[in-house]
Design an enzyme around this catalytic site. Sequence first.
Site, PDB file in Angstrom:
ATOM      1  N   CYS A 139       1.317   3.874  56.750  1.00 38.13           N
ATOM      2  CA  CYS A 139       2.320   3.474  55.765  1.00 38.13           C
ATOM      3  C   CYS A 139       3.539   2.974  56.538  1.00 38.13           C
ATOM      4  O   CYS A 139       4.114   3.731  57.329  1.00 38.13           O
ATOM      5  CB  CYS A 139       2.671   4.679  54.899  1.00 38.13           C
ATOM      6  SG  CYS A 139       4.046   4.390  53.801  1.00 38.13           S
ATOM      7  N   CYS A 185      15.930   3.306  42.546  1.00 39.06           N
ATOM      8  CA  CYS A 185      15.078   4.119  41.658  1.00 39.06           C
ATOM      9  C   CYS A 185      15.562   5.571  41.713  1.00 39.06           C
ATOM     10  O   CYS A 185      15.783   6.122  42.801  1.00 39.06           O
ATOM     11  CB  CYS A 185      13.617   4.004  42.088  1.00 39.06           C
ATOM     12  SG  CYS A 185      13.049   2.294  42.119  1.00 39.06           S
ATOM     13  N   CYS A 193      13.875   8.513  43.868  1.00 42.54           N
ATOM     14  CA  CYS A 193      13.443   8.143  45.221  1.00 42.54           C
ATOM     15  C   CYS A 193      14.441   8.549  46.295  1.00 42.54           C
ATOM     16  O   CYS A 193      15.651   8.291  46.174  1.00 42.54           O
ATOM     17  CB  CYS A 193      13.223   6.636  45.273  1.00 42.54           C
ATOM     18  SG  CYS A 193      12.832   6.031  46.910  1.00 42.54           S
ATOM     19  N   CYS A 211       6.551   3.955  46.289  1.00 42.99           N
ATOM     20  CA  CYS A 211       6.732   2.928  47.307  1.00 42.99           C
ATOM     21  C   CYS A 211       7.920   3.319  48.158  1.00 42.99           C
ATOM     22  O   CYS A 211       8.695   2.504  48.591  1.00 42.99           O
ATOM     23  CB  CYS A 211       6.938   1.565  46.668  1.00 42.99           C
ATOM     24  SG  CYS A 211       8.397   1.461  45.663  1.00 42.99           S
TER      25      CYS A 211
HETATM   26  S1  SF4 Z   1      11.823   2.479  48.174  1.00 44.99           S
HETATM   27 FE1  SF4 Z   1      10.631   1.892  46.339  1.00 44.99          FE
HETATM   28  S2  SF4 Z   1      10.889   3.636  44.913  1.00 44.99           S
HETATM   29 FE2  SF4 Z   1      12.497   3.794  46.469  1.00 44.99          FE
HETATM   30  S3  SF4 Z   1      14.315   2.745  45.598  1.00 44.99           S
HETATM   31 FE3  SF4 Z   1      13.198   1.263  46.870  1.00 44.99          FE
HETATM   32  S4  SF4 Z   1      11.849   0.214  45.428  1.00 44.99           S
HETATM   33 FE4  SF4 Z   1      12.494   2.129  44.408  1.00 44.99          FE
END
Ligand code: SF4
Length: 308
Positions: free
Chosen positions: A59, A70, A73, A288
């Site tokens: 990953c 988000c 996250c 993500c």
């Molecule tokens: S890494 Fe992915 S889940 Fe986290 S804020 Fe960015 S787009 Fe959103």
Amino acid sequence: MQLDVIDQPAPTNSDYLPISREHRENDTIKFCQRSADGLEIESVIIPMGGKGVHWNTLCVSSQVGCARGCTFCQTARMGLLRNLTVDEIVGQVRAANQHYGASIRNVVFMGMGEPMDNLENVISALKRLHEDREFQIARKRLTVSTVGRCEGIRKLATLNWRRMGLAISLNAPNDEIRSRIMPINRTDSMAALRQAISEWPLRGGGHVLIEYVLLRGVNDEIEHARQLVEYLRGLKTCVNLIPWNPIDGIDFESPDETRANAFQLELMNAGQLAFQRRIKGRSALGACGQLGNVELRRGRTAKPSQDS
Ligand code: SF4
């Protein structure tokens, strides 16, 4: 997850950045590389397979931090520090291969950052990972995960790599919930996203991966599963359900196993492909994102990250 600081001298051939920290959980290894400007680039090696067949997936991050905000996250809490260069992206694969001897077979862009916000470099990195003798990773073993930027999905589709994987971090069954937890939905609605997914060049038998982080009491009701089925009807998709991984300072709860199983069953009974990601990399990997060190911002000293 607490990462252990390790004292690795810079590799003499300078092919990849020095490893600054790592954490091992079962066979999963999360590691950070220190960039020249003092930032940390996070990656996760995830062993996969079974029944005598084993391979490693890496990953990778496409940015340090992320601007997409988000609410569930970890990476979002850093804000965006900067885009990674092409060398820094492919260097994560090189470090996994050379430092950890991982022989990476699959690469997923699900680490820190939104790949579509650094698309030029992501596309160049994808080409190098596929074409360079050093890597030679098959297109079908490369997957880009996006928060749902429709313009980026269409640009990536112009590569016309029919076997390359696309993953959508959807996480909601309707616009009301999605706009609340994912600001991108205010500009790229679920209807617009659905249209972009439908145009993705799939090879026969392929599907787009739909990532759905289950947040207790927010998006994990049976009614939400039914709405999700309706939303995905007619698209070739497989839903990856990810019970939310608790993070200090973020006010969500994980669904219990019974609730997550009921959600999955509702999807499957309606004919929707669905599975749950459990155990492997659970504390290392989220949708993500969910990587990142919120203490690491420009001008600050790096401290061990506190995700999970
Ligand atoms: S890494 Fe992915 S889940 Fe986290 S804020 Fe960015 S787009 Fe959103």
